[in-house]
Structure formats: C-alpha cells, structure tokens
Design a protein around this motif. Structure first.
Motif, PDB file in Angstrom:
ATOM      1  N   SER A   1       0.831  -1.208   0.000  1.00 21.03           N
ATOM      2  CA  SER A   1       0.000   0.000   0.000  1.00 21.03           C
ATOM      3  C   SER A   1       0.864   1.256   0.000  1.00 21.03           C
ATOM      4  O   SER A   1       0.537   2.250  -0.665  1.00 21.03           O
ATOM      5  N   LEU A   2       1.976   1.208   0.738  1.00 20.95           N
ATOM      6  CA  LEU A   2       2.896   2.346   0.758  1.00 20.95           C
ATOM      7  C   LEU A   2       3.513   2.561  -0.620  1.00 20.95           C
ATOM      8  O   LEU A   2       3.659   3.702  -1.086  1.00 20.95           O
ATOM      9  N   PHE A   3       3.852   1.469  -1.290  1.00 20.18           N
ATOM     10  CA  PHE A   3       4.407   1.584  -2.643  1.00 20.18           C
ATOM     11  C   PHE A   3       3.371   2.180  -3.606  1.00 20.18           C
ATOM     12  O   PHE A   3       3.690   3.056  -4.418  1.00 20.18           O
ATOM     13  N   ILE A   4       2.137   1.706  -3.495  1.00 21.90           N
ATOM     14  CA  ILE A   4       1.059   2.266  -4.327  1.00 21.90           C
ATOM     15  C   ILE A   4       0.893   3.755  -4.036  1.00 21.90           C
ATOM     16  O   ILE A   4       0.734   4.575  -4.949  1.00 21.90           O
ATOM     17  N   GLY A   5       0.940   4.105  -2.743  1.00 21.00           N
ATOM     18  CA  GLY A   5       0.816   5.513  -2.359  1.00 21.00           C
ATOM     19  C   GLY A   5       1.947   6.357  -2.920  1.00 21.00           C
ATOM     20  O   GLY A   5       1.733   7.499  -3.332  1.00 21.00           O
ATOM     21  N   LEU A   6       3.147   5.805  -2.942  1.00 21.85           N
ATOM     22  CA  LEU A   6       4.296   6.534  -3.491  1.00 21.85           C
ATOM     23  C   LEU A   6       4.087   6.834  -4.970  1.00 21.85           C
ATOM     24  O   LEU A   6       4.407   7.927  -5.446  1.00 21.85           O
ATOM     25  N   VAL A   7       3.532   5.873  -5.694  1.00 14.76           N
ATOM     26  CA  VAL A   7       3.279   6.069  -7.123  1.00 14.76           C
ATOM     27  C   VAL A   7       2.124   7.059  -7.329  1.00 14.76           C
ATOM     28  O   VAL A   7       2.220   7.983  -8.143  1.00 14.76           O
ATOM     29  N   LEU A   8       1.037   6.874  -6.584  1.00 17.55           N
ATOM     30  CA  LEU A   8      -0.133   7.739  -6.754  1.00 17.55           C
ATOM     31  C   LEU A   8       0.155   9.190  -6.372  1.00 17.55           C
ATOM     32  O   LEU A   8      -0.391  10.120  -6.974  1.00 17.55           O
ATOM     33  N   SER A   9       0.999   9.391  -5.370  1.00 23.70           N
ATOM     34  CA  SER A   9       1.292  10.751  -4.905  1.00 23.70           C
ATOM     35  C   SER A   9       2.465  11.381  -5.644  1.00 23.70           C
ATOM     36  O   SER A   9       2.916  12.468  -5.275  1.00 23.70           O
ATOM     37  N   SER A  10       2.973  10.729  -6.676  1.00 22.10           N
ATOM     38  CA  SER A  10       4.151  11.236  -7.387  1.00 22.10           C
ATOM     39  C   SER A  10       3.967  12.658  -7.926  1.00 22.10           C
ATOM     40  O   SER A  10       4.938  13.437  -7.909  1.00 22.10           O
ATOM     41  N   PRO A  11       2.769  13.058  -8.416  1.00 14.93           N
ATOM     42  CA  PRO A  11       2.657  14.453  -8.867  1.00 14.93           C
ATOM     43  C   PRO A  11       2.959  15.470  -7.772  1.00 14.93           C
ATOM     44  O   PRO A  11       3.567  16.509  -8.035  1.00 14.93           O
ATOM     45  N   VAL A  12       2.565  15.154  -6.530  1.00 18.46           N
ATOM     46  CA  VAL A  12       2.763  16.101  -5.426  1.00 18.46           C
ATOM     47  C   VAL A  12       4.225  16.144  -5.009  1.00 18.46           C
ATOM     48  O   VAL A  12       4.840  17.218  -4.937  1.00 18.46           O
ATOM     49  N   TRP A  13       4.825  14.966  -4.703  1.00 17.32           N
ATOM     50  CA  TRP A  13       6.195  15.013  -4.193  1.00 17.32           C
ATOM     51  C   TRP A  13       7.210  15.397  -5.265  1.00 17.32           C
ATOM     52  O   TRP A  13       8.272  15.951  -4.954  1.00 17.32           O
ATOM     53  N   LEU A  14       6.882  15.151  -6.529  1.00 16.64           N
ATOM     54  CA  LEU A  14       7.786  15.610  -7.587  1.00 16.64           C
ATOM     55  C   LEU A  14       7.779  17.134  -7.687  1.00 16.64           C
ATOM     56  O   LEU A  14       8.832  17.770  -7.848  1.00 16.64           O
ATOM     57  N   TYR A  15       6.584  17.719  -7.570  1.00 14.80           N
ATOM     58  CA  TYR A  15       6.531  19.181  -7.617  1.00 14.80           C
ATOM     59  C   TYR A  15       7.219  19.781  -6.386  1.00 14.80           C
ATOM     60  O   TYR A  15       7.924  20.791  -6.494  1.00 14.80           O
ATOM     61  N   GLN A  16       7.013  19.191  -5.213  1.00 11.34           N
ATOM     62  CA  GLN A  16       7.652  19.702  -3.997  1.00 11.34           C
ATOM     63  C   GLN A  16       9.170  19.605  -4.102  1.00 11.34           C
ATOM     64  O   GLN A  16       9.898  20.492  -3.625  1.00 11.34           O
ATOM     65  N   LEU A  17       9.655  18.541  -4.726  1.00 12.62           N
ATOM     66  CA  LEU A  17      11.097  18.391  -4.936  1.00 12.62           C
ATOM     67  C   LEU A  17      11.623  19.499  -5.829  1.00 12.62           C
ATOM     68  O   LEU A  17      12.645  20.132  -5.531  1.00 12.62           O
ATOM     69  N   TRP A  18      10.897  19.764  -6.919  1.00 14.47           N
ATOM     70  CA  TRP A  18      11.309  20.823  -7.835  1.00 14.47           C
ATOM     71  C   TRP A  18      11.274  22.191  -7.148  1.00 14.47           C
ATOM     72  O   TRP A  18      12.193  22.996  -7.289  1.00 14.47           O
ATOM     73  N   ALA A  19      10.220  22.452  -6.410  1.00 13.05           N
ATOM     74  CA  ALA A  19      10.074  23.743  -5.744  1.00 13.05           C
ATOM     75  C   ALA A  19      11.157  23.956  -4.691  1.00 13.05           C
ATOM     76  O   ALA A  19      11.547  25.096  -4.411  1.00 13.05           O
ATOM     77  N   PHE A  20      11.664  22.863  -4.102  1.00 17.21           N
ATOM     78  CA  PHE A  20      12.749  23.000  -3.121  1.00 17.21           C
ATOM     79  C   PHE A  20      14.090  23.227  -3.813  1.00 17.21           C
ATOM     80  O   PHE A  20      14.920  24.003  -3.345  1.00 17.21           O
ATOM     81  N   ILE A  21      14.299  22.537  -4.953  1.00 17.96           N
ATOM     82  CA  ILE A  21      15.563  22.699  -5.679  1.00 17.96           C
ATOM     83  C   ILE A  21      15.696  24.125  -6.216  1.00 17.96           C
ATOM     84  O   ILE A  21      16.767  24.722  -6.197  1.00 17.96           O
ATOM     85  N   VAL A  22      14.598  24.676  -6.726  1.00 18.42           N
ATOM     86  CA  VAL A  22      14.621  26.025  -7.300  1.00 18.42           C
ATOM     87  C   VAL A  22      13.636  26.904  -6.527  1.00 18.42           C
ATOM     88  O   VAL A  22      12.520  27.154  -6.990  1.00 18.42           O
ATOM     89  N   PRO A  23      14.012  27.372  -5.329  1.00 16.37           N
ATOM     90  CA  PRO A  23      13.082  28.175  -4.522  1.00 16.37           C
ATOM     91  C   PRO A  23      13.006  29.616  -5.018  1.00 16.37           C
ATOM     92  O   PRO A  23      13.802  30.058  -5.844  1.00 16.37           O
ATOM     93  N   GLY A  24      12.041  30.353  -4.492  1.00 17.16           N
ATOM     94  CA  GLY A  24      11.900  31.766  -4.823  1.00 17.16           C
ATOM     95  C   GLY A  24      11.589  31.994  -6.285  1.00 17.16           C
ATOM     96  O   GLY A  24      12.131  32.909  -6.908  1.00 17.16           O
ATOM     97  N   LEU A  25      10.726  31.176  -6.842  1.00 21.11           N
ATOM     98  CA  LEU A  25      10.428  31.269  -8.267  1.00 21.11           C
ATOM     99  C   LEU A  25       9.541  32.469  -8.582  1.00 21.11           C
ATOM    100  O   LEU A  25       8.675  32.835  -7.797  1.00 21.11           O
ATOM    101  N   LYS A  26       9.804  33.072  -9.753  1.00 16.08           N
ATOM    102  CA  LYS A  26       8.910  34.093 -10.258  1.00 16.08           C
ATOM    103  C   LYS A  26       7.659  33.428 -10.816  1.00 16.08           C
ATOM    104  O   LYS A  26       7.594  32.195 -10.930  1.00 16.08           O
ATOM    105  N   LYS A  27       6.697  34.255 -11.228  1.00 13.62           N
ATOM    106  CA  LYS A  27       5.412  33.714 -11.675  1.00 13.62           C
ATOM    107  C   LYS A  27       5.580  32.784 -12.870  1.00 13.62           C
ATOM    108  O   LYS A  27       5.022  31.679 -12.903  1.00 13.62           O
ATOM    109  N   ASN A  28       6.385  33.225 -13.876  1.00 11.43           N
ATOM    110  CA  ASN A  28       6.571  32.379 -15.054  1.00 11.43           C
ATOM    111  C   ASN A  28       7.362  31.117 -14.722  1.00 11.43           C
ATOM    112  O   ASN A  28       7.171  30.064 -15.321  1.00 11.43           O
TER     113      ASN A  28
END
Length: 252
Positions: free
Chosen positions: A66-93
């Motif tokens: 179930s945890l593995f399924i959750g990891l796959v299903l939640s991939s849109p959220v944690w992938l975006y959070q990873l990106w937002a942490f790598i490149v913080p302080g983003l402008k609107k574009n």
C-alpha cells in the motif's frame, strides 16, 4: 536563503509530500489485492513461487504494498515539492515551469515503472534459470518484494534525470555547454546507475535501463541546446534594442 530558511523550506515541502503520501497510501489499500497479483505474476510465470515466512507477514506486506502504491499515486505532489525546493523563490513564469516540470516528470516516472515491470520477467527468468535442475525456486515474500520495489523505483527515478536537466536549463542553472563538456562523465554515471539498479548485476536489466536513459539524455541535451540558442538570440535582440534606444536618446 539562510540555512535556517532552507531547513524551514525543506520541512514545509517534506510535510506536504508526506501528507500526500499518507492519503495516497490509504487509497492504496483498496488496490492491494490487484497490485499484489500483478507483482506475483512474473515470478509464477518464471516457474517460481512466493511464500510467507511468518504469521504477521501478510499484514506487513499489505502495509508495504500500500505504501508503494501511495508513493506512485502521490508522485505528482512530491515531484513538484522536490522541484520547488531545488529552485526556490520562483517568479510567476518560473512557477508555471514548475507545474510543467511535474506534468512531464510524472509520465516519465510512471513510464519508468511500467518499463521495469516489462523487463521484470526477463530478470526473473535469468535468476530462476540459475537454479540446479530438478529443484524449485521458493522465494519468501520478504525477499521478493524489496527486489521488485527496488527495480521499479530505480527505473522510475532514473527516468526523471532528463526532465530535471531540462527544468534546470530553463531557469538558467544548467547550460547546455556544461552538459556537453561533461558528457563522458554523464555516460559513465548512467551506466553506473543502470548497473546498480540491475538486481544481482543482471545484464538484461542493465541494458534495458541504460538504453532509454541514453536516449532521453540525448533528447534532453538537444532541448537544452535549442533553449540556450533561443535565449541567446533573445538576449542579443534585447541588447540591440537597448543600444538603438540609447543612440536615439543621444541624438535627441
């Protein structure tokens, strides 16, 4: 950011990712039986069998699957959070670019997982074929599932590297000339990742992962190169316009 701000940002991003993972894991319980059948199919087709070694194993395995399924299903959220942490302080574009990154990364991640599942029977056939004649391959589920999860996640995460390259290039962090300058190191790292992801050093799995990675790396490098040319052209046009305006002001 100061170190304290980086830690606060990491905490907030991690908290959001964990919330999404927890909710997706709960949803994963409803798909547990179907997914477990899919995970058992390759080893049964290869002539092996999976056994529970302890009384509590079924419950433990239910949580892990179930945890593995959750990891796959939640991939849109944690992938975006990873990106937002790598490149913080983003402008609107650049925030829009973050959403685009997640939109591109999710299909690649899921495609990598699907590709690993396709390769899985070949890897299992290889290992089962090493068993002596007139013997039976009896696998404990505690050993079998980590093998499967490692393979699926390795393929999925490896497929994220090219889209990460393009995303960093789009925000001006990773120029194409730097990628081209270090292409030998990149090729070596791709081969190393593929070798580490291949369970037991299975050559079939290694090449199955390395091939798509080389292709996507080449495609990502080309996109970065074209984007750099476009950026340079735009910058040159802007400088020419500024110079023209400056000449006009001097004439006046």
């Amino acid at each position: 950011m100061a170190l304290r701000e980086h830690l606060a940002e990491a905490r907030n991003r991690l908290f959001k990712a964990l919330i999404a993972l927890a909710l997706a894991t709960v949803a994963g319980f409803f798909f547990y039986d179907e997914v477990l059948d899919l995970l058992f199919t390759p080893v049964l087709a290869a002539g092996g069998s999976v056994n529970y070694a302890a009384v509590m194993s079924p419950f433990d395995i239910m949580l892990k699957v179930s945890l593995f399924i959750g990891l796959v299903l939640s991939s849109p959220v944690w992938l975006y959070q990873l990106w937002a942490f790598i490149v913080p302080g983003l402008k609107k574009n650049e925030r829009r670019l973050g959403y685009s990154f997640a939109a591109a990364a999710v299909p690649l991640f899921l495609g990598g997982v699907a590709m690993a599942y396709y390769v899985l029977p070949f890897a299992l056939q290889f290992f089962v074929g090493l068993a002596p004649e007139n013997s039976e391959m009896l696998l404990t589920i505690d050993n079998y599932l980590p093998f499967i999860f490692r393979l699926l996640l390795a393929f999925g995460l490896a497929m994220l590297v090219p889209v990460l390259m393009v995303g960093l290039n789009m925000v001006g962090v990773l120029p194409a000339r730097l990628i081209l300058k270090n292409w030998r190191i990149t090729v070596f790292l791709i081969a190393l990742v593929a070798a580490m992801a291949a369970p037991g050093g299975d050559a079939i799995t290694m090449f199955a992962l390395a091939g798509p990675l080389f292709l996507t790396f080449a495609a990502a490098t080309l996109i970065c190169y074209l984007n750099d040319r476009k950026r340079s052209k735009k910058l040159a046009e802007q400088e020419a316009e500024n110079e023209r305006l400056a000449r006009g002001e001097r004439l006046e």
